[in-house]
Design a protein around this motif. Structure first.
Motif, mmCIF file in Angstrom:
data_model
loop_
_atom_site.group_PDB
_atom_site.id
_atom_site.type_symbol
_atom_site.label_atom_id
_atom_site.label_comp_id
_atom_site.label_asym_id
_atom_site.label_seq_id
_atom_site.Cartn_x
_atom_site.Cartn_y
_atom_site.Cartn_z
ATOM 1 N N LEU A 112 8.000 104.183 53.527
ATOM 2 C CA LEU A 112 8.877 103.786 54.623
ATOM 3 C C LEU A 112 10.308 103.479 54.185
ATOM 4 C CD1 LEU A 112 6.515 101.511 56.737
ATOM 5 C CD2 LEU A 112 6.931 103.958 56.937
ATOM 6 N N GLY A 113 10.543 103.414 52.887
ATOM 7 C CA GLY A 113 11.879 103.067 52.410
ATOM 8 C C GLY A 113 12.809 104.243 52.246
ATOM 9 N N GLY A 114 12.316 105.461 52.466
ATOM 10 C CA GLY A 114 13.148 106.647 52.280
ATOM 11 C C GLY A 114 13.186 107.524 53.510
ATOM 12 N N PRO A 115 13.924 108.626 53.444
ATOM 13 C CA PRO A 115 14.100 109.495 54.619
ATOM 14 C C PRO A 115 12.812 110.120 55.118
ATOM 15 C CG PRO A 115 14.954 110.544 52.624
ATOM 16 C CD PRO A 115 14.664 109.125 52.275
ATOM 17 N N GLN A 116 11.789 110.198 54.244
ATOM 18 C CA GLN A 116 10.520 110.780 54.672
ATOM 19 C C GLN A 116 9.797 109.928 55.708
ATOM 20 O OE1 GLN A 116 11.122 109.561 51.673
ATOM 21 N NE2 GLN A 116 9.549 108.060 51.172
#
Length: 301
Positions: A112-116
């Protein structure tokens, strides 16, 4: 941790091979899932999810304004934290609990911390180079009966669906100077952009030569290796994490990934439908002037 005799291990392993588990489920069946959202009044979003007759997770989401990062001056960010209640299980007690908290927090943060994760982080920026929204996700494991990481992902997706961010009004003062005002009107609060793309995790446990989903605590003791695969509504893989010490043959790994994609997509469709139905029921009650009461538990999916 409970002790498992060799006879019990053989019974569970042979059941997996025969596609008949001790509780009557097939290899690829989830236990019953119940959920409710909007149960923490002080949070911007919240949800509680119970899987089967035990695993119980509460997630609260808070949004706060902070300075943007120097190397990412036009985006906001998501910060995750997972805590295991010591009363939920013996394995959540003592020094091992800190390691488990860190492991679960990192697993959630990686997805959840990245663009994915699907969230539009640019929409979380209020003023480029200055302020942004930070989305804090706090998950608490209240009870445990296996498959806790999948439950955390589902509760988090539900809580983010329930989250509303206050609207901001920006004024250009000239010479590159800006100021903003946070509007107090709840009706002006906005949903996170990209919420429909947030993935869930599907954990597959290898037992013997087969694999299962939604393992019980005893099945987890028999697990040689496991994969948690984060999947979104389009069956795209958003992250993979391997657990346990055993290996997974390439052919079986490919099969497990395809299984996770198929089951994850179906589960998201059911979860999204339940969340939309619940939201519609709340909106109708509010429109009719009826009392909206959140009990904390539960409405069936």
């Amino acid at each position: 941790m409970p002790y498992l005799s060799q006879a019990e291990r053989d019974y569970i392993t042979e059941g997996v091979q025969s596609d008949l588990r001790a509780d009557g489920r097939g290899r690829l069946d989830y236990r019953a899932l119940v959920l409710e959202t909007g149960i923490i009044s002080q949070a911007n979003g919240s949800a509680r999810v119970r899987l089967g007759d035990g695993t119980d997770v509460l997630v609260g989401v808070k949004v706060e304004i902070d300075q943007v990062e120097p190397d990412a001056d036009n985006v906001g960010k998501v910060v995750c934290n997972v805590e295991c209640s010591p009363s939920a299980s013996q394995q959540f007690e003592g020094h091992g609990a800190d390691d488990l908290n860190n492991e679960l927090t990192q697993a959630l943060q990686r997805v959840l911390g990245g663009p994915q994760c699907g969230i539009n982080f640019e929409k979380l920026c209020i003023i480029k180079g200055q302020q942004c929204w930070i989305v804090y996700i706090d998950a608490m494991i209240l009870d445990y009966s296996g498959n806790v990481l999948d439950t955390i992902f589902m509760a988090t997706k539900a809580a983010l669906f329930n989250t509303r961010i206050p609207k901001t009004q920006i004024q250009d003062l000239g010479d590159g100077e800006f100021e903003f005002e946070v509007l107090d009107d709840v009706e002006d609060a906005e949903r996170l952009d990209g919420i429909e793309n947030i993935p869930i995790g599907v954990t597959l446990n290898k037992i013997g030569t087969g694999h299962i989903i939604d393992a019980s605590p005893l099945e987890e003791l028999c697990t040689e290796a496991k994969l948690t695969i984060a999947v979104n509504k389009d069956s795209q893989i958003c992250g993979i994490q391997k657990g346990a010490e055993g290996g997974i043959e390439p052919g079986l790994m490919s099969e497990m990934i395809q299984t996770a994609k198929r089951i994850g997509q179906s589960l998201i469709q059911q979860l999204d439908q339940k969340l939309q139905d619940e939201e519609q029921q709340v909106d109708e009650k509010r429109l009719n002037g009826e009392n909206i009461e959140k009990l904390g538990f539960f409405a069936m999916v």
